[in-house]
Design an enzyme around this catalytic site. Structure first.
Site, PDB file in Angstrom:
ATOM      1  N   ASP A   1       0.821  -1.065  -0.021  1.00 51.47           N
ATOM      2  CA  ASP A   1       0.121  -0.063  -0.024  1.00 51.47           C
ATOM      3  C   ASP A   1       0.571   1.293   0.004  1.00 51.47           C
ATOM      4  O   ASP A   1       1.803   1.291   0.880  1.00 51.47           O
ATOM      5  CB  ASP A   1      -0.827  -0.111   1.120  1.00 51.47           C
ATOM      6  CG  ASP A   1      -1.921   1.011   1.238  1.00 51.47           C
ATOM      7  OD1 ASP A   1      -2.421   1.384   0.194  1.00 51.47           O
ATOM      8  OD2 ASP A   1      -2.352   1.315   2.351  1.00 51.47           O
TER       9      ASP A   1
ATOM     10  N   GLU B   1      -1.442   6.081  -8.407  1.00 45.85           N
ATOM     11  CA  GLU B   1      -2.306   6.960  -7.828  1.00 45.85           C
ATOM     12  C   GLU B   1      -2.248   8.192  -8.650  1.00 45.85           C
ATOM     13  O   GLU B   1      -1.048   8.733  -8.926  1.00 45.85           O
ATOM     14  CB  GLU B   1      -1.961   7.387  -6.545  1.00 45.85           C
ATOM     15  CG  GLU B   1      -2.981   8.363  -5.746  1.00 45.85           C
ATOM     16  CD  GLU B   1      -2.660   8.680  -4.282  1.00 45.85           C
ATOM     17  OE1 GLU B   1      -2.442   7.778  -3.694  1.00 45.85           O
ATOM     18  OE2 GLU B   1      -2.859   9.921  -3.755  1.00 45.85           O
TER      19      GLU B   1
ATOM     20  N   HIS C   1      -7.393   9.730   4.286  1.00 46.41           N
ATOM     21  CA  HIS C   1      -7.082   8.685   5.080  1.00 46.41           C
ATOM     22  C   HIS C   1      -7.082   9.157   6.653  1.00 46.41           C
ATOM     23  O   HIS C   1      -7.021  10.387   6.928  1.00 46.41           O
ATOM     24  CB  HIS C   1      -5.527   8.449   5.027  1.00 46.41           C
ATOM     25  CG  HIS C   1      -5.215   8.015   3.313  1.00 46.41           C
ATOM     26  ND1 HIS C   1      -4.441   8.728   2.655  1.00 46.41           N
ATOM     27  CD2 HIS C   1      -5.545   6.790   2.944  1.00 46.41           C
ATOM     28  CE1 HIS C   1      -4.216   8.213   1.323  1.00 46.41           C
ATOM     29  NE2 HIS C   1      -4.944   6.929   1.713  1.00 46.41           N
TER      30      HIS C   1
ATOM     31  N   SER D   1     -12.777   3.937   5.190  1.00 44.28           N
ATOM     32  CA  SER D   1     -13.322   3.750   6.663  1.00 44.28           C
ATOM     33  C   SER D   1     -14.054   5.330   6.970  1.00 44.28           C
ATOM     34  O   SER D   1     -13.546   6.251   6.666  1.00 44.28           O
ATOM     35  CB  SER D   1     -12.059   3.694   7.590  1.00 44.28           C
ATOM     36  OG  SER D   1     -11.427   2.508   7.329  1.00 44.28           O
TER      37      SER D   1
ATOM     38  N   ASP E   1      -8.403   0.711   6.457  1.00 43.66           N
ATOM     39  CA  ASP E   1      -7.200   0.651   7.673  1.00 43.66           C
ATOM     40  C   ASP E   1      -7.655   1.262   8.871  1.00 43.66           C
ATOM     41  O   ASP E   1      -7.826   0.444   9.729  1.00 43.66           O
ATOM     42  CB  ASP E   1      -6.212   1.428   7.030  1.00 43.66           C
ATOM     43  CG  ASP E   1      -5.024   1.139   8.076  1.00 43.66           C
ATOM     44  OD1 ASP E   1      -4.967   0.478   8.871  1.00 43.66           O
ATOM     45  OD2 ASP E   1      -3.897   2.086   7.824  1.00 43.66           O
ATOM     46  N   THR E   2      -8.207   2.474   8.810  1.00 42.75           N
ATOM     47  CA  THR E   2      -8.729   3.040   9.925  1.00 42.75           C
ATOM     48  C   THR E   2      -9.731   2.308  10.692  1.00 42.75           C
ATOM     49  O   THR E   2      -9.547   2.040  12.090  1.00 42.75           O
ATOM     50  CB  THR E   2      -9.149   4.320   9.608  1.00 42.75           C
ATOM     51  OG1 THR E   2      -8.255   5.206   9.105  1.00 42.75           O
ATOM     52  CG2 THR E   2      -9.623   5.144  10.979  1.00 42.75           C
TER      53      THR E   2
HETATM   54 ZN   LIG Z   1      -4.375   5.134   0.968  1.00 36.61          ZN
END
Ligand SMILES: [Zn+2]
Length: 285
Positions: A82, A134, A180, A211, A232-233
């Site tokens: 990631d 990205e 994020h 998230s 993730d979070t």
């Molecule tokens: Zn990311």
């Protein structure tokens, strides 16, 4: 089963119109939770590690955890880097067995981002490792910027078309209003922009910072072409909350297993919920 490539998982998701969850791991318990949740849901899954996770656990540990998990799993598992920002680290991950990498050149100019992504593809392609890139800047919820400033960082659809045409990447992470970390308010996604990008690029699109995005918004994004959703979070929140609960319930507990075990159990539940939202549940017979 050996690790599978993200490209293979997303091709299938594209055909059937769902998204595959990409869940970040930092330790054994989370890695186990990701695979257990996917097995319980009969869903393909992407386990991913950030540069921070690799620094924390060590590249060999992260790779070994994923390899063991995949070898025992009854569903396909991919191991993905990631936000790789260093070319050397991307190469290291490929050499250690990652089945997919993200090269994040979003801080570079478009020209440099294309050039670096091509360099990564040159190494990854021949050995079947997939590559995510990205475009635009996703950033963090903590970034002290206004809504207008954030919108200025959104992915430009024409640039996305050019980028995909020049590189031939497997999937593209875009900036359409997510960030994020933990959101302060409800994030608003730019669906029109997503629709345009999808129509111009025709490849699987990746949603980062998912998230805290309401389920309905995530599902709408999937309907418009998102095929990989990063979480993730939500895992961090759940894991630490469950550990805290266990410690508060038994302040004298000295067995780490009695604290980490319940955290693993709760993490399985949150990942199962996400998998159901993404529509990948029951896809593996
Ligand atoms: Zn990311």
């Amino acid at each position: 089963m050996a690790l599978v490539s993200v490209a293979a998982l997303l091709r299938e998701a594209e055909r059937e119109g769902y998204a595959v969850g990409a869940f970040n791991t930092n330790n054994m318990e989370i890695a186990q939770a990701i695979v257990e949740a996917a097995e319980a849901e009969r869903s393909p899954v992407i386990m991913q590690a950030s540069q921070g996770a690799i620094t924390y656990a060590g590249l060999e540990y992260i790779t070994s955890l994923a390899m063991v998990a995949a070898s025992k799993a009854k569903v396909p598992v991919a191991l993905h880097l990631d936000h790789g920002t260093s070319f050397a680290q991307v190469v290291q991950c490929i050499r250690s067995g990652f089945s997919s990498v993200m090269y994040d050149g979003s801080k570079l100019s478009l020209k440099e981002n294309i050039a670096m992504t091509l360099k990564v593809l040159e190494i990854a392609r021949p050995i079947g490792v997939s590559v995510e890139a990205e475009l635009g800047k996703i950033g963090g919820t903590e970034d002290d910027i206004t809504v207008d400033e954030r919108e200025a960082l959104f992915t430009d659809p024409d640039e996305a078309e050019l980028f995909v045409r020049e590189t031939g990447i497997d999937c593209l992470a875009i900036a359409i209003g997510t960030a994020h970390g933990q959101y302060k308010g409800e994030p608003k996604l730019d669906f029109e922009r997503l629709k345009k990008i999808k129509a111009l690029t025709k490849i699987p699109i990746v949603l980062h910072g998912s998230s805290g995005v309401p389920d309905e918004a995530v599902q709408e994004a999937i309907r418009l072409g998102i095929r990989k959703v990063n979480i993730d979070t939500n895992i961090r929140e759940t894991f630490v909350w469950a550990m805290r609960q266990a410690m508060e319930k038994n302040p004298n507990e000295i067995d780490p297993r009695k604290i980490l075990g319940p955290a693993r159990k709760e993490t399985i539940e949150i990942i199962r919920q996400k998998i159901r939202v993404f529509g990948s549940s029951g896809r593996i017979k």
